[in-house]
Design an enzyme around this catalytic site. Structure first.
Site, mmCIF file in Angstrom:
data_model
loop_
_atom_site.group_PDB
_atom_site.id
_atom_site.type_symbol
_atom_site.label_atom_id
_atom_site.label_comp_id
_atom_site.label_asym_id
_atom_site.label_seq_id
_atom_site.Cartn_x
_atom_site.Cartn_y
_atom_site.Cartn_z
ATOM 1 N N GLN A 245 58.314 20.069 -8.956
ATOM 2 C CA GLN A 245 57.628 19.318 -7.911
ATOM 3 C C GLN A 245 56.937 18.078 -8.448
ATOM 4 O O GLN A 245 56.229 18.132 -9.451
ATOM 5 C CB GLN A 245 56.587 20.223 -7.245
ATOM 6 C CG GLN A 245 57.229 21.380 -6.541
ATOM 7 C CD GLN A 245 56.265 22.199 -5.715
ATOM 8 O OE1 GLN A 245 56.363 23.414 -5.720
ATOM 9 N NE2 GLN A 245 55.352 21.561 -5.000
ATOM 10 N N HIS B 15 60.934 15.971 -5.028
ATOM 11 C CA HIS B 15 60.958 17.360 -5.483
ATOM 12 C C HIS B 15 62.406 17.766 -5.764
ATOM 13 O O HIS B 15 63.319 17.398 -5.015
ATOM 14 C CB HIS B 15 60.423 18.298 -4.399
ATOM 15 C CG HIS B 15 58.946 18.205 -4.160
ATOM 16 N ND1 HIS B 15 58.088 17.463 -4.938
ATOM 17 C CD2 HIS B 15 58.156 18.813 -3.219
ATOM 18 C CE1 HIS B 15 56.849 17.600 -4.482
ATOM 19 N NE2 HIS B 15 56.859 18.408 -3.439
ATOM 20 N N CYS C 140 56.505 20.335 2.058
ATOM 21 C CA CYS C 140 57.478 19.452 1.405
ATOM 22 C C CYS C 140 58.457 20.204 0.505
ATOM 23 O O CYS C 140 59.616 19.789 0.364
ATOM 24 C CB CYS C 140 56.775 18.346 0.620
ATOM 25 S SG CYS C 140 55.558 18.905 -0.582
ATOM 26 N N LYS D 51 54.418 29.694 1.109
ATOM 27 C CA LYS D 51 54.905 28.781 2.149
ATOM 28 C C LYS D 51 56.425 28.698 2.119
ATOM 29 O O LYS D 51 57.079 28.699 3.172
ATOM 30 C CB LYS D 51 54.332 27.372 1.933
ATOM 31 C CG LYS D 51 52.867 27.221 2.304
ATOM 32 C CD LYS D 51 52.399 25.807 1.937
ATOM 33 C CE LYS D 51 50.893 25.666 2.138
ATOM 34 N NZ LYS D 51 50.408 24.352 1.646
ATOM 35 N N GLY E 158 53.291 15.062 -4.338
ATOM 36 C CA GLY E 158 53.040 16.194 -3.442
ATOM 37 C C GLY E 158 51.555 16.518 -3.359
ATOM 38 O O GLY E 158 51.113 17.138 -2.389
ATOM 39 N N VAL F 106 51.404 9.879 2.438
ATOM 40 C CA VAL F 106 52.454 10.139 3.426
ATOM 41 C C VAL F 106 52.381 9.105 4.548
ATOM 42 O O VAL F 106 53.410 8.587 5.006
ATOM 43 C CB VAL F 106 52.334 11.570 3.991
ATOM 44 C CG1 VAL F 106 53.325 11.783 5.125
ATOM 45 C CG2 VAL F 106 52.564 12.592 2.879
ATOM 46 N N ARG G 257 35.958 5.847 7.034
ATOM 47 C CA ARG G 257 35.807 4.901 5.917
ATOM 48 C C ARG G 257 37.000 3.944 5.811
ATOM 49 O O ARG G 257 36.904 2.904 5.164
ATOM 50 C CB ARG G 257 35.556 5.632 4.591
ATOM 51 C CG ARG G 257 36.740 6.364 4.031
ATOM 52 C CD ARG G 257 36.493 6.847 2.589
ATOM 53 N NE ARG G 257 37.737 7.392 2.060
ATOM 54 C CZ ARG G 257 38.215 8.587 2.355
ATOM 55 N NH1 ARG G 257 37.537 9.400 3.157
ATOM 56 N NH2 ARG G 257 39.375 8.991 1.871
ATOM 57 N N SER G 258 38.135 4.288 6.438
ATOM 58 C CA SER G 258 39.286 3.374 6.424
ATOM 59 C C SER G 258 39.371 2.529 7.692
ATOM 60 O O SER G 258 40.226 1.636 7.787
ATOM 61 C CB SER G 258 40.587 4.166 6.273
ATOM 62 O OG SER G 258 40.633 4.823 5.029
ATOM 63 N N ARG H 130 51.539 26.092 10.897
ATOM 64 C CA ARG H 130 52.961 26.378 10.649
ATOM 65 C C ARG H 130 53.362 27.808 10.964
ATOM 66 O O ARG H 130 54.474 28.062 11.439
ATOM 67 C CB ARG H 130 53.315 26.074 9.188
ATOM 68 C CG ARG H 130 53.345 24.604 8.873
ATOM 69 C CD ARG H 130 53.763 24.385 7.431
ATOM 70 N NE ARG H 130 53.542 22.994 7.047
ATOM 71 C CZ ARG H 130 53.064 22.616 5.860
ATOM 72 N NH1 ARG H 130 52.753 23.514 4.952
ATOM 73 N NH2 ARG H 130 52.904 21.342 5.598
ATOM 74 N N GLY I 181 47.034 7.386 4.043
ATOM 75 C CA GLY I 181 47.337 8.276 2.914
ATOM 76 C C GLY I 181 48.709 8.008 2.320
ATOM 77 O O GLY I 181 49.439 7.109 2.745
#
EC number: 1.2.1.11
Lengths: 352, 352
Positions: free
Chosen positions: B158, B256, B131, B227, B162, B16, B41-42, B101, B14
């Site tokens: 942002q 950001h 983030c 968040k 993100g 990140v 699939r990867s 979290r 991905g």
């Protein structure tokens, strides 16, 4: 004297002047002659207003002969020199520069908020607020009238046309450089692609946001941020209002957005805030996130009102509201408010 | 046990994950085996890490056999299912999703702010903050340590990354449509040009700003805004902290930015705030507007620290500071902080 007053538009060829001519063509035709004025290098050009081609005149003392009301959309230093000269000839000047806004003998007027102030003008000048202040003050003023404002903490998302045609052309040029590229992913890559072509901005504005607008004032504040504070206080008649603004340029052509944290004297409710905003003149409440409704510049550009969405009460402070507001910085933020002030003044001529 | 621990990177392909592999290649090589894991699939693709090509494995319980630490950069629902399965095998999971979290048995860690919290992990999971929170919390935490934080009012700018690769590709496609056009000057023109191609965003993001990120929570708040409030409170250990956030998407690829109005227990001075920020680990003070110095995403992208500029004391509140902060949302905002937590945990294995 009941007659149609004569209007001069000074700065008719600029970004704001162009929108002004559109507005004069759209609004009720209350004016007699409309005289278009600009710098000598634009003199002789013809511009359309009210369906007619009108020749642009070079700025001089003589162009104000017989003029009742003049709207100025020119740089501060031009306004500082010429507005008093026009006023000395009996012209009521409505000035969109920063030259007179904080002059105690010059009212600073937003017709939906303090229309009465336009009647008292010791210097013959009425000032039009800065576009950033104007983009939020109609909504904030409506809430203040009922709740009593104590503090404003605002952050702006300012469009490039707030810096004039040069701002718009700069972003358009930079967008051509970055579109189709992979730029924006390593330090300085956008800056290197743009080179020195940052136009009126201190940094590239494409694929970027720039936390600076205006000139440096004391203690690290920008002139734009000081305007938001000083002008909000003057328009609302609250000289002790606590205001903290951070002004940031974003890659949007036209329409300023602001986040507003507004703290009031007592507890507020979102329901009542929404009622106030839904019925306030000049405000559109567009606030239903479940239906995807919140204002964005892409929707608001070209429209007259202040659009308000994301109305929430602060979770940890029942006296504070959060808003997201959008306003077309060339219309309500500049030309429209100037035209509205001029129309207020014109009533004094036509009321007979 | 003094040995190099085995690491699994779950979600290696991905946006990140890609940055994570760069960081693992740049940081001190403390890991033994590094196992790359992604969706089926990867699987079979080869990715470079530490200068070697490593084959991607499909996510399964077996890939965690012999793993000491696993970093998860996957959607919430994938993390919610797989992190406990890995933890049950004795793996310490460092999870970058929102799934854990706010779990009281899962520490939420920013190594510069609350490193001690990473040692107590009843569920075998350590959470990495969102983030947006991460883009400002290192700077805010440093100021809090000395001044004592009372209230945060923040607005975000942002970047589209993100929202992952889809966010980046969506902005790139939209930029090609609007570059070279005259769009952005009449209501809905950008929207009509973009059509339904808004990707993960509710509105066009090119030539626009969009005051929405995440999903709808109670009373009109977005999940992203909640968040920022909930995570800031947990990281700083201030359950009663007053926080009001408005989250806005802007047409920036990565990094950001936030405006921060931070109110403290007592009067603060800009001089002391600047000293704190200039020496705080993980923070770069870049704040000299007279010299054109303030952080922008174009400068900050691809770098590790939290950059802080525009440091001012509120003119009407001597207990409040204004900041403009920028942080790379894929590095400190995601992969870097996750790697830093994993490195903290790894010391427990290598300390012997």
């Amino acid at each position: 004297m009941s007659r149609k007053p004569t209007l001069a538009v000074v700065g008719a060829t600029g970004a704001v002047g162009t929108v002004m001519l559109q507005i004069l063509s759209q609004h009720a035709d209350i004016w007699g002659e409309i005289r278009l004025v600009a710098s000598p290098r634009s003199a002789g050009r013809k511009l359309a207003v009210r369906g007619e081609q009108v020749e642009v005149l070079a700025l001089s003392e003589e162009v104000f002969d017989g003029v009742d009301v003049a709207m100025f959309d020119v740089p501060d230093e031009v306004a500082a020199r010429w507005a008093p000269l026009a006023a000395a000839k009996g012209v009521v000047v409505v000035d969109n520069s920063a030259a007179f806004r904080m002059d105690p003998d010059v009212p600073l007027v937003v017709p939906e908020v303090n229309p009465h102030a336009a009647r008292v003008r010791p210097r013959g000048i009425v000032a039009n607020p800065n576009c950033t202040t104007l983009s939020m003050i109609v909504a904030v003023g409506a809430l203040h009238a009922e709740f009593g404002l104590r503090e404003l903490i605002v952050s702006s998302y300012q469009a490039v046309s707030g810096a004039g045609r040069d701002g718009v052309e700069t972003l358009r040029r930079q967008l051509k450089l970055v579109a189709g590229s992979e730029l924006g992913t390593s330090p300085g890559d956008v800056r290197r692609a743009v080179g020195d072509d940052t136009g009126p901005f201190p940094e590239p504005v494409a694929l970027n946001v720039v936390p600076w607008a205006g000139t440096l004032r004391d203690d690290g504040w920008s002139s734009e941020e000081m305007k938001v504070r000083d002008e909000s206080r003057k328009i609302l008649g609250l000289p002790g209002l606590r205001v903290a603004a951070t002004c940031v340029r974003v890659p949007v052509i036209t329409t300023h957005s602001l986040t507003v944290h507004a703290r009031f004297e007592d507890e507020v409710t979102v329901d009542r805030a929404r009622e106030i905003l839904a019925t306030a003149p000049g405000v559109v409440l567009f606030d239903d996130p479940a239906a995807g409704e919140f204002p964005t510049p892409a929707d608001v550009v070209g429209t007259d009102p202040t659009w308000v969405g994301r109305v929430r009460r602060a979770l940890d402070d029942p006296t504070a509201l959060e808003l997201f507001v959008c306003g077309d910085n060339l219309r309500k933020g500049a030309a429209l408010n100037t035209a509205q002030i001029a129309e207020l003044v014109a009533k004094e001529f036509t009321a007979g």
